[in-house]
Every structure is written in structure tokens, then in C-alpha cells.
Design a protein around this motif. Structure first.
Motif, PDB file in Angstrom:
ATOM      1  N   HIS A  76      -6.937   1.814  -2.631  1.00 47.11           N
ATOM      2  CA  HIS A  76      -7.761   0.618  -2.775  1.00 47.11           C
ATOM      3  C   HIS A  76      -8.999   0.885  -3.632  1.00 47.11           C
ATOM      4  O   HIS A  76      -9.464   0.001  -4.360  1.00 47.11           O
ATOM      5  N   PHE A 116      -0.662 -10.263  -5.648  1.00 52.31           N
ATOM      6  CA  PHE A 116       0.196 -10.114  -4.479  1.00 52.31           C
ATOM      7  C   PHE A 116       0.881 -11.413  -4.061  1.00 52.31           C
ATOM      8  O   PHE A 116       1.658 -11.420  -3.098  1.00 52.31           O
ATOM      9  N   TYR A 117       0.595 -12.515  -4.747  1.00 49.06           N
ATOM     10  CA  TYR A 117       1.095 -13.815  -4.308  1.00 49.06           C
ATOM     11  C   TYR A 117       2.154 -14.363  -5.257  1.00 49.06           C
ATOM     12  O   TYR A 117       2.016 -14.291  -6.472  1.00 49.06           O
ATOM     13  N   GLU A 173      -0.841  -9.160   7.961  1.00 48.09           N
ATOM     14  CA  GLU A 173      -0.034  -8.726   6.825  1.00 48.09           C
ATOM     15  C   GLU A 173      -0.830  -8.849   5.531  1.00 48.09           C
ATOM     16  O   GLU A 173      -1.420  -9.892   5.230  1.00 48.09           O
ATOM     17  N   ALA A 174      -0.873  -7.743   4.781  1.00 49.65           N
ATOM     18  CA  ALA A 174      -1.515  -7.718   3.459  1.00 49.65           C
ATOM     19  C   ALA A 174      -2.962  -8.174   3.501  1.00 49.65           C
ATOM     20  O   ALA A 174      -3.444  -8.830   2.573  1.00 49.65           O
ATOM     21  N   ILE A 225       2.052   1.528   4.815  1.00 46.26           N
ATOM     22  CA  ILE A 225       2.436   0.371   5.611  1.00 46.26           C
ATOM     23  C   ILE A 225       3.740   0.700   6.323  1.00 46.26           C
ATOM     24  O   ILE A 225       4.780   0.876   5.682  1.00 46.26           O
ATOM     25  N   SER A 230       1.117  -2.296  -3.761  1.00 44.32           N
ATOM     26  CA  SER A 230      -0.287  -2.216  -3.350  1.00 44.32           C
ATOM     27  C   SER A 230      -0.830  -0.806  -3.537  1.00 44.32           C
ATOM     28  O   SER A 230      -1.450  -0.491  -4.554  1.00 44.32           O
ATOM     29  N   PHE A 246       3.695 -14.070  -0.091  1.00 43.92           N
ATOM     30  CA  PHE A 246       3.474 -12.865  -0.884  1.00 43.92           C
ATOM     31  C   PHE A 246       4.715 -12.578  -1.727  1.00 43.92           C
ATOM     32  O   PHE A 246       5.831 -12.984  -1.385  1.00 43.92           O
ATOM     33  N   MET A 265       5.930  -3.919  -0.082  1.00 43.47           N
ATOM     34  CA  MET A 265       4.492  -4.155  -0.108  1.00 43.47           C
ATOM     35  C   MET A 265       3.749  -2.882  -0.502  1.00 43.47           C
ATOM     36  O   MET A 265       2.796  -2.920  -1.283  1.00 43.47           O
ATOM     37  N   GLN A 266       4.187  -1.753   0.039  1.00 48.61           N
ATOM     38  CA  GLN A 266       3.571  -0.469  -0.277  1.00 48.61           C
ATOM     39  C   GLN A 266       3.635  -0.195  -1.780  1.00 48.61           C
ATOM     40  O   GLN A 266       2.656   0.247  -2.392  1.00 48.61           O
ATOM     41  N   ALA A 288      -5.187  -8.062   0.543  1.00 49.95           N
ATOM     42  CA  ALA A 288      -5.097  -9.039  -0.544  1.00 49.95           C
ATOM     43  C   ALA A 288      -6.358  -9.882  -0.666  1.00 49.95           C
ATOM     44  O   ALA A 288      -6.627 -10.442  -1.730  1.00 49.95           O
TER      45      ALA A 288
END
Length: 376
Positions: A156, A174-175, A282-283, A307, A147, A117, A143-144, A286
Motif C-alpha cells: 500500500h 478496483f471497481y 472486503e477491499a 488476503i 492490489s 469490484f 484481489m491480491q 479501495a
């Protein structure tokens, strides 16, 4: 050399009666594969392997090999198929491989790899103290931000395929596009509910107050899952300095009303004010596609998702052959599987997060040590 042709005479002398029955069909090779995700097609995957094997098998020793596949997402069933000879190859969770030292009674030859990620490209980052400056908390914070938003401004429900780059399998946003594939993955712990209760949960975490933290209610995943249960259990035990004999299962027995089950940890997030804490990979958002039928990552009104932390990593799944398979065939088949990635013909694997594969040259150093570093 191990033999692929399991005649009744050989089977009777080497293996149990149940194996002799399963191997009675000679010249066969059976993949036990997990259920496909999104656009993944196991039939195309196996056909690609057949094509690659035919090209690699220059002497045409295995030209008449009957290659088929069966579908099972149950790791125990896969393991048993390799043990009794009804299955020839499967991707197994590393813990399944370790249980009762199954790795010594099979042939684990392929390490699955995954795209890291953007917020987590270094699998060497591990728990320090659980504070805001802990590497695992920093990953969660980053990450938060990309996302759901640092201030919860991107729930979302607002995601679009264009903005988050949905490719039919995952949200590519995300990658990482610049990092090498990695051989590990993590779990994560989410908080959901009104902003006030989330702040309370973080305060309990920071104070390492297990009883009050747990009493906010925990949604846990499949107890056999590493990313949805076992990694979170290890992290909690370490962070709250719980006794050696403590387990989530034992705590659940004492506090059954504080635990709720959700297999993958994505459906019940934010849907019940009595359960604020959630475990999931995790994630996992995604690969949770946002559409009119989506129910995962959809909290009730006035609830948000944050998160809290990710976990230490576990090593990714291992491609394992039955001990009854011919050495030469295992070598060629391993190359054929790896070529599905090299030839960009790995849509089935990508759906499961297997974005690449590599040969395991030294199991002890490449897999066993990694596992012990996580679980022992």
C-alpha cells in the motif's frame, strides 16, 4: 393513509408520549445520515433531494415541508429515531432492520446498490469448503493480484493516485466499469506478518485447525458491524465446523490474549507480530487513501499483507422511512433519493458506497430471503 403532520392530538392517541413530543413540530422531515466519508457532503445531498422533491411534487402538496438532517453513524440511534418519530428516514444495516422484526414496524422502501469490484462481480458466489478452489478463496486470490501483488510486490505504501486512479473517494482501479450495480457486499479475512507465519496461518486454515489458527491472534472490528465482524464469525464457524453455540465473543472470553480490537480493521494490520489475522470489509483498502498521514494498511518492516478469503455476502443497507410518514410523501421522497443517482448528484452516497438506489417492490423476496440465506 399515514399522516406526516403529527399534531399533539393525533400523537396522543396513536403513539407513546415520547413520540408525541418528537412529532410536535408539524410539517417536518428529518434525515438521519451517517458521517460523510472523504468528499461526501450531506448538505449537498439533502439539497439535491429537496430540489428533486420539488420537481416531482407537481401539486405542491409538500412545498412547505421543512427538510433537515442530523448526523449519526450509530445504527441503534437511527433506528430509535425512526421508532419515536424524531427521525423520518435513514439508511439502516439490514441486521438492524431485522432485529425484533423492525422491518414490520417501519417502511423499508429503498435498496442501496454499490459498484462491484473487478475481482468480485457475482454476489451468488458462496463458501464451499474453504480450499484453494473455493469461490471465496479465488476472489481473494484475484484481489491480491490487483492490489498488493501475488508476490507482495505492491504494498500500500507504494500506491499513487495516478496508478490506482484515486477520485477523491476511492481507487477506481478496483471497481468494475462494465458490470451492473449489485445489492450485496462481503467481509474479508487478512493475514499479515512475515511470509513464514503467513504460510503457517494458511496451513492451519487448510487443515481446519481452529485452535492453532486462532492462537496466531485475531484483530476484529466493531462487533455490531456485519462486514468487520459478523460475516467473518459465520464463515469461521462454518469452515472449522464449530458447535452451534460457539461465538467469537465466547471464544474471546476464554482466550482474551488472542484477540485485539480495531474498529474498521485497517489500522493495526501488520503492526503486531502477536496478531496475524485481521477482519475488515472486503477491499477496504479501495477507500483507504495513501498519503503522508496514512496509518492504515501500513505493516511494520519485513511484514506483508495477504488476503486469505472473503466471506459470503450480506445484503446492502436499506433506506427506511418511519411509520409516521405519509404514504404519498414516502413515494415522492423515494423517487427524489433515487434521482440523486440518476442526476449524477450523489457524491455523499458514493462516499458511503451507495453508488445507486432502487425501489424495493417485494421486501420478502428481495431482502428477507437474502438475509435468511446469509444469517440463518
Amino acid at each position: 393513509m399515514k399522516q406526516i403532520f403529527c399534531t399533539l392530538t393525533i400523537a396522543a392517541s396513536l403513539v407513546s408520549p415520547i413520540v408525541s413530543t418528537s412529532c410536535s413540530t408539524s410539517n417536518s422531515f428529518v434525515f438521519f445520515l451517517s458521517e460523510p466519508i472523504n468528499k461526501g457532503d450531506p448538505n449537498k445531498f439533502v439539497n439535491s433531494i429537496k430540489k428533486n422533491l420539488n420537481e416531482l411534487d407537481t401539486n405542491k402538496k409538500f412545498s412547505n415541508l421543512n427538510i433537515t438532517y442530523k448526523i449519526s453513524s450509530n445504527d441503534l440511534a437511527k433506528k430509535q429515531s425512526l421508532e419515536n418519530g424524531s427521525g423520518s428516514f435513514s439508511f439502516l444495516k439490514v441486521q438492524t432492520l431485522m432485529n425484533n422484526n423492525f422491518y414490520s414496524d417501519s417502511n423499508p422502501l429503498i435498496q442501496t446498490l454499490t459498484t462491484p469490484f473487478v475481482f468480485d462481480t457475482d454476489m451468488n458466489k458462496r463458501y464451499l469448503d474453504g480450499s484453494l478452489n473455493d469461490p471465496l478463496r479465488i476472489i481473494a486470490k484475484d484481489m491480491q493480484a490487483v492490489s498488493f501483488g501475488a508476490n507482495y510486490e505492491h504494498p500500500h505504501s507504494t500506491w499513487t493516485d495516478l496508478d490506482y486512479q484515486w477520485n477523491g473517494i476511492r481507487y477506481d482501479k478496483f471497481y468494475s466499469k462494465n458490470s451492473e450495480l449489485v445489492n450485496g457486499y462481503r467481509g474479508m479475512i487478512l493475514l499479515s506478518g512475515k511470509k513464514e507465519i503467513i504460510e503457517t496461518a494458511k496451513d492451519y486454515w487448510d487443515k481446519k485447525d481452529w485452535n492453532n489458527f486462532r492462537n496466531l491472534g485475531i484483530i476484529f472490528g466493531n462487533k455490531e458491524s456485519i462486514g468487520n465482524y459478523k460475516l467473518q464469525e459465520l464463515l469461521i464457524k462454518q469452515h472449522f465446523s464449530l458447535e452451534n453455540t460457539w461465538t467469537l465473543a465466547s471464544d474471546e472470553l476464554k482466550n482474551p490474549d488472542k484477540y485485539n480490537y480495531d474498529e474498521y480493521g485497517t489500522e493495526l494490520i501488520g503492526k503486531n507480530e502477536k496478531f496475524i489475522i485481521s477482519f475488515t470489509d472486503e477491499a477496504s483498502f479501495a477507500w483507504t487513501h495513501r498519503n503522508k498521514n496514512t496509518t492504515g494498511y501500513t505493516p511494520i518492516e519485513n511484514s506483508v499483507i495477504e488476503i486469505l478469503t472473503v466471506t459470503n455476502p450480506s445484503i446492502y443497507d436499506i433506506g427506511t422511512f418511519s411509520k409516521y410518514i405519509d404514504d404519498e410523501l414516502m413515494n415522492l421522497m423515494s423517487q427524489a433519493i433515487i434521482k440523486t443517482y440518476e442526476n449524477n448528484d450523489n457524491l455523499y452516497g458514493e462516499g458511503l458506497g451507495y453508488n445507486g438506489y432502487k425501489l424495493i417492490n417485494d421486501f420478502n423476496s428481495e431482502v428477507l430471503d437474502y438475509y435468511k440465506n446469509t444469517f440463518n
